[in-house]
Design an enzyme around this catalytic site. Structure first.
Site, short mmCIF file in Angstrom:
data_model
loop_
_atom_site.label_atom_id
_atom_site.label_comp_id
_atom_site.label_asym_id
_atom_site.label_seq_id
_atom_site.Cartn_x
_atom_site.Cartn_y
_atom_site.Cartn_z
N ASP A 162 0.77 -1.24 0.00
CA ASP A 162 0.00 0.00 0.00
C ASP A 162 0.81 1.30 0.00
O ASP A 162 0.53 2.20 -0.77
CB ASP A 162 -0.93 0.05 1.23
N GLU A 391 1.58 -9.20 11.68
CA GLU A 391 1.34 -8.87 10.26
C GLU A 391 2.68 -8.65 9.54
O GLU A 391 2.89 -9.13 8.44
CB GLU A 391 0.46 -7.62 10.18
#
Ligand code: DGY
Length: 423
Positions: A162, A391
């Site tokens: 992202d 993550e």
């Protein structure tokens, strides 16, 4: 090792909502495209029926034009922004309107090759093959309108990376005027210092609003978007999936899909040469709007190792990973630690991600770069032993960042350990 696998499988179960798996509760409460495909690889070690179901559910929400969306909003949850009302794609089961790395072709081939239940695998592969092929066709028709052999992403979220430094300059051309007021939810679930900035979010949403104003008509989005980037990692994943789909189609006797998929892969791999940088010893992104390479040494150029690239390129990427290993404690940083914009904890601007490690190591192993592939695998398992199933991670300290009890991290640990057990 057995305890790690046991803990990983508990995370997979905890995040399993029956027919799909959330990446983590809270931060990502829906089904994400490439998360699901990679998750299925881990699930298959325990339950092949469930693994096939994960990908079947994703592809059941494919659009009529062939696009497979990046998020499927199976049920309401106001803990995530931007939710279905922002995307407004008009689907019965709401979805986002952009896509994500096309790892499904690779995943179904791997599930098929390893299947213990051969009959189930043949049935599922036969059912999913034309859907994945339609998605690939959609990519080349809608994201490569000039027929270069490589596809562009139109939104940073499509890459999965992202807030990579790769997008910074191209993103400058994305305005923020007219962005409707919004409240972010991600920063309520994860440390804001580990997430993209507010300025980046405003641009993410501006693009969503632009595409929405074009009624999500994919024949218009490419040319209308001020952001068009050719990412070697994204293309590498697509091209590997095309090649794997060709092999799978051969095994299933689907000759036309096999031939077309092999042609897509061969053409794309040849075109990847235009992204090579001798200066950096890796592939770089191309800003399609400017027709220029982006001078940003990120992991996107290393993920390209996943594709069937020429042997001398795979060797050069293996050397690059080795050089990186001297700069960090845990492989593979998502940006070169020597680069000015490197940030060890901020999402895709430096941290190490296990899925990326898996893709790079798988590609290098396939290319015969087994020592470096093993080094990445060992570093990945060490990282999880130290820091748990996060993550992503600070590649210097190993500090866990972002979401916790993360599905695809768990799936990749199962994969890495299974591979090392298999020698
Ligand atoms: C997010 O919300 O952070 C996702 O990466 C977008 O898909």
């Amino acid at each position: 090792m057995q305890t790690l696998v046991q803990n990983a499988s508990e995370i997979l179960k905890e995040n399993d909502l029956g027919t799909y798996t959330v990446p983590t509760h809270g931060l990502y409460p829906f089904q994400w495209n490439w998360d699901s495909c990679l998750t299925a690889l881990g699930q298959a070690h325990f339950n092949e029926v469930r693994a096939w179901r994960e990908i079947e559910t994703l592809l059941a929400h494919q659009w009529e034009d062939g696009m497979v969306p990046h998020i499927i909003f199976h049920k309401e949850d106001d803990g995530y922004f931007p939710g279905p009302e922002v995307w407004a794609t008009g689907r019965d089961v709401p979805t986002s309107g952009i896509t994500q790395p096309a790892v499904a072709g690779f995943a179904i081939k791997r599930l098929f090759d390893r299947a213990k239940d051969k009959e189930l695998a043949a049935d599922m592969a036969r059912a999913l093959l034309p859907k994945v092929f339609a998605w690939h066709e959609w990519f080349f028709a809608n994201r490569d309108p000039q027929g270069t052999g490589l596809v562009a992403i139109l939104h940073p979220w499509e890459s999965g990376r992202d807030n990579s430094v790769d997008w910074d300059d191209a993103f400058e051309r994305v305005p923020t005027t007219g962005v409707l007021p919004f409240t972010r939810r991600d920063t309520q679930h994860a440390n804001p210092d580990h997430r993209p900035t507010q300025a980046q979010y405003e641009r993410y949403i501006w693009l969503v609003q632009l595409f929405r104003s074009l009624n999500w008509d994919n024949s218009k989005l490419h040319d209308a978007s001020p952001f068009q980037v050719v990412d070697p990692g994204f293309n590498g994943i697509l091209l590997r999936s095309c090649m794997d789909l060709a092999d799978l189609a051969d095994a299933l006797g689907e000759i036309e899909i096999a031939e077309k998929s092999r042609a897509q892969a061969t053409r794309g791999i040849a075109a990847m040469e235009s992204l090579w940088s001798d200066t950096h010893g890796q592939y770089l992104c191309q800003d399609r709007r400017q027709n220029a390479l982006i001078d940003s040494p990120s992991v996107g150029g290393l993920i390209a190792a996943f594709a069937p690239i020429p042997a001398h390129r795979a060797k050069a990427l293996a050397d690059r990973v080795t050089a990186m290993a001297n700069k960090v404690s845990y492989l593979v940083p998502s940006h070169d630690p020597d680069a000015a914009d490197y940030d060890a904890k901020r999402y895709w601007r430096g941290p190490a991600w296990l899925i990326v490690n898996y893709l790079i190591s798988d590609g290098l192993k396939r290319a015969g770069q087994t020592d470096v592939a093993r080094r990445i695998a060992n570093s990945s398992v060490e990282l999880i032993e130290k820091s748990g199933f996060a993550e992503y991670y600070d590649p210097m300290t190993g500090e866990p960042c972002g979401g916790t009890r993360f599905t695809w991290t768990a799936a990749m640990v199962i994969e890495f350990i299974a591979q090392s057990d298999a020698g």
